[in-house]
Design an enzyme around this catalytic site. Structure first.
Site, PDB file in Angstrom:
ATOM      1  N   GLY A  49      42.228  45.531  33.675  1.00 11.77           N
ATOM      2  CA  GLY A  49      41.639  45.553  32.338  1.00 11.77           C
ATOM      3  C   GLY A  49      41.893  44.197  31.718  1.00 11.77           C
ATOM      4  O   GLY A  49      41.602  43.174  32.329  1.00 11.77           O
ATOM      5  N   GLU A  50      42.487  44.196  30.548  1.00 10.98           N
ATOM      6  CA  GLU A  50      42.817  42.930  29.879  1.00 10.98           C
ATOM      7  C   GLU A  50      44.275  43.020  29.431  1.00 10.98           C
ATOM      8  O   GLU A  50      44.621  43.879  28.626  1.00 10.98           O
ATOM      9  CB  GLU A  50      41.858  42.743  28.696  1.00 10.98           C
ATOM     10  CG  GLU A  50      41.981  41.411  28.004  1.00 10.98           C
ATOM     11  CD  GLU A  50      41.763  40.220  28.929  1.00 10.98           C
ATOM     12  OE1 GLU A  50      40.850  40.281  29.784  1.00 10.98           O
ATOM     13  OE2 GLU A  50      42.516  39.242  28.820  1.00 10.98           O
ATOM     14  N   SER A  51      45.100  42.126  29.981  1.00  7.71           N
ATOM     15  CA  SER A  51      46.541  42.269  29.755  1.00  7.71           C
ATOM     16  C   SER A  51      46.932  42.107  28.292  1.00  7.71           C
ATOM     17  O   SER A  51      47.860  42.764  27.826  1.00  7.71           O
ATOM     18  CB  SER A  51      47.315  41.289  30.640  1.00  7.71           C
ATOM     19  OG  SER A  51      46.818  39.994  30.494  1.00  7.71           O
ATOM     20  N   CYS A  81      45.880  43.808  39.060  1.00 12.08           N
ATOM     21  CA  CYS A  81      45.266  42.759  38.242  1.00 12.08           C
ATOM     22  C   CYS A  81      45.943  42.655  36.868  1.00 12.08           C
ATOM     23  O   CYS A  81      47.078  42.223  36.799  1.00 12.08           O
ATOM     24  CB  CYS A  81      43.760  42.970  38.160  1.00 12.08           C
ATOM     25  SG  CYS A  81      42.907  41.437  37.762  1.00 12.08           S
ATOM     26  N   ARG A 108      47.687  33.277  34.183  1.00 13.90           N
ATOM     27  CA  ARG A 108      46.519  34.127  33.899  1.00 13.90           C
ATOM     28  C   ARG A 108      45.224  33.343  34.094  1.00 13.90           C
ATOM     29  O   ARG A 108      45.138  32.164  33.779  1.00 13.90           O
ATOM     30  CB  ARG A 108      46.578  34.651  32.460  1.00 13.90           C
ATOM     31  CG  ARG A 108      47.679  35.665  32.244  1.00 13.90           C
ATOM     32  CD  ARG A 108      47.644  36.221  30.827  1.00 13.90           C
ATOM     33  NE  ARG A 108      46.413  36.919  30.575  1.00 13.90           N
ATOM     34  CZ  ARG A 108      45.679  36.756  29.472  1.00 13.90           C
ATOM     35  NH1 ARG A 108      46.044  35.910  28.536  1.00 13.90           N
ATOM     36  NH2 ARG A 108      44.567  37.440  29.319  1.00 13.90           N
ATOM     37  N   ILE A 137      38.647  39.937  40.140  1.00 15.76           N
ATOM     38  CA  ILE A 137      37.872  39.788  38.901  1.00 15.76           C
ATOM     39  C   ILE A 137      38.764  39.115  37.850  1.00 15.76           C
ATOM     40  O   ILE A 137      39.693  39.725  37.349  1.00 15.76           O
ATOM     41  CB  ILE A 137      37.390  41.161  38.377  1.00 15.76           C
ATOM     42  CG1 ILE A 137      36.566  41.884  39.449  1.00 15.76           C
ATOM     43  CG2 ILE A 137      36.570  40.987  37.095  1.00 15.76           C
ATOM     44  CD1 ILE A 137      36.281  43.345  39.146  1.00 15.76           C
ATOM     45  N   ARG A 138      38.477  37.860  37.565  1.00 14.51           N
ATOM     46  CA  ARG A 138      39.312  37.060  36.637  1.00 14.51           C
ATOM     47  C   ARG A 138      40.805  37.330  36.940  1.00 14.51           C
ATOM     48  O   ARG A 138      41.602  37.663  36.056  1.00 14.51           O
ATOM     49  CB  ARG A 138      38.981  37.384  35.179  1.00 14.51           C
ATOM     50  CG  ARG A 138      37.523  37.128  34.845  1.00 14.51           C
ATOM     51  CD  ARG A 138      37.263  37.122  33.362  1.00 14.51           C
ATOM     52  NE  ARG A 138      37.828  35.930  32.752  1.00 14.51           N
ATOM     53  CZ  ARG A 138      38.484  35.925  31.587  1.00 14.51           C
ATOM     54  NH1 ARG A 138      38.685  37.034  30.928  1.00 14.51           N
ATOM     55  NH2 ARG A 138      38.936  34.798  31.105  1.00 14.51           N
ATOM     56  N   HIS A 179      41.401  44.483  43.151  1.00 12.24           N
ATOM     57  CA  HIS A 179      41.106  45.853  42.698  1.00 12.24           C
ATOM     58  C   HIS A 179      40.802  46.808  43.857  1.00 12.24           C
ATOM     59  O   HIS A 179      39.635  47.117  44.108  1.00 12.24           O
ATOM     60  CB  HIS A 179      39.889  45.821  41.766  1.00 12.24           C
ATOM     61  CG  HIS A 179      40.141  45.179  40.449  1.00 12.24           C
ATOM     62  ND1 HIS A 179      40.573  45.879  39.348  1.00 12.24           N
ATOM     63  CD2 HIS A 179      40.027  43.894  40.064  1.00 12.24           C
ATOM     64  CE1 HIS A 179      40.719  45.055  38.337  1.00 12.24           C
ATOM     65  NE2 HIS A 179      40.392  43.832  38.741  1.00 12.24           N
ATOM     66  N   GLU A 181      40.869  49.854  43.838  1.00 13.73           N
ATOM     67  CA  GLU A 181      40.216  51.071  43.328  1.00 13.73           C
ATOM     68  C   GLU A 181      38.692  50.910  43.242  1.00 13.73           C
ATOM     69  O   GLU A 181      37.981  51.872  42.972  1.00 13.73           O
ATOM     70  CB  GLU A 181      40.805  51.451  41.946  1.00 13.73           C
ATOM     71  CG  GLU A 181      40.421  50.558  40.784  1.00 13.73           C
ATOM     72  CD  GLU A 181      41.151  49.200  40.757  1.00 13.73           C
ATOM     73  OE1 GLU A 181      41.853  48.875  41.738  1.00 13.73           O
ATOM     74  OE2 GLU A 181      40.979  48.475  39.771  1.00 13.73           O
TER      75      GLU A 181
HETATM   76  N1  GLN Z   1      41.921  38.389  33.260  1.00 19.09           N
HETATM   77  C1  GLN Z   1      42.554  39.624  32.905  1.00 19.09           C
HETATM   78  C2  GLN Z   1      43.867  39.388  32.174  1.00 19.09           C
HETATM   79  O1  GLN Z   1      44.320  38.306  32.067  1.00 19.09           O
HETATM   80  C3  GLN Z   1      42.790  40.498  34.116  1.00 19.09           C
HETATM   81  C4  GLN Z   1      41.465  40.920  34.721  1.00 19.09           C
HETATM   82  C5  GLN Z   1      41.474  42.211  35.454  1.00 19.09           C
HETATM   83  O2  GLN Z   1      42.347  43.063  35.294  1.00 19.09           O
HETATM   84  N2  GLN Z   1      40.444  42.394  36.233  1.00 19.09           N
HETATM   85  O3  GLN Z   1      44.443  40.327  31.716  1.00 19.09           O
END
Ligand code: GLN
Length: 206
Positions: A49-51, A81, A108, A137-138, A179, A181
């Site tokens: 997700g987004e940390s 991630c 990050r 993904i990022r 990921h 999942e």
């Molecule tokens: N870029 C996101 C972060 O810094 C992580 C991306 C992800 O969980 N796919 O939290």
């Protein structure tokens, strides 16, 4: 007989995808949104997700200290991630404290801005000879690992770039910067389920 239950932190991100894979493996899951939800769990997944959002919501939902206490119980935890960032001892460019559980240093979003996402076939000896197709993904870059951390897989994202760990384990803690999942290969989930069932047996907690 006690049934193994794995919690999935469900504040944000792709928690339902993790639940779907665990469900296919016949494992009971529970969405975690409050400190009470942690009770009785045999293991926990912190999804992607987004940390920054995770860390903010962990504070808003009063989950930060309970999660730190859960780490100390020795129950297995797997961060994917953003979840890896949340578990890490140190993460760059993050205005919130992490759980400081897994002895790794994270940069990050450091795989480069132009190619936010990429895929790679990883050699993962712990999962057998068949390569594991990994979706990034990022993703966070693991820039340093402590002495107790076992590297399960590495990637060289671009020619000339240094090889970075992308799957790690430190005792009951596990992290992947990609990921599992989101693909159809359940081997990382099976690996984690084995960790959960064997740690339950050795700790006698069930
Ligand atoms: N870029 C996101 C972060 O810094 C992580 C991306 C992800 O969980 N796919 O939290």
């Amino acid at each position: 007989m006690n049934v193994t239950t794995i919690g999935v932190l469900a504040l944000q991100g792709d928690f339902s995808e993790h639940e779907a894979v665990l469900g296919r493996l016949g494992v009971n899951t529970k969405q975690v949104r409050s400190p009470d939800d942690l009770r009785g769990l045999d293991g926990l997944i912190i999804p992607g997700g987004e940390s920054t959002t995770f860390c903010r919501l962990m504070a808003d939902f009063n989950l930060f200290e309970p999660l730190r206490a859960f780490v100390k119980t020795g129950a297995p935890i797997w961060g994917t991630c953003a979840g890896m960032i949340v578990l890490a001892r140190h993460a760059s460019d993050l205005d919130f404290p992490t759980l400081e559980a897994l002895d790794i240093k994270i940069l990050r979003n450091a795989y480069g801005r132009q190619v936010d996402s990429f895929e790679a076939d990883l050699q993962v000896p712990a999962l057998g000879a068949e390569p594991f197709h990994a979706v990034f993904i990022r993703a966070p870059v693991v820039a340093g690992t402590g002495p107790g951390v076992e590297v399960l897989a590495t990637v060289r994202h671009e020619p000339g770039q240094r090889v970075a760990p992308v799957a790690l384990r430190q005792g009951h803690l596990m992290a992947t910067s990609f990921h599992p999942e989101l693909t159809n290969d359940p081997r990382f989930h099976s690996y984690f389920v084995d960790l959960v069932t064997s740690s339950g047996k050795t700790s006698g907690s069930k």
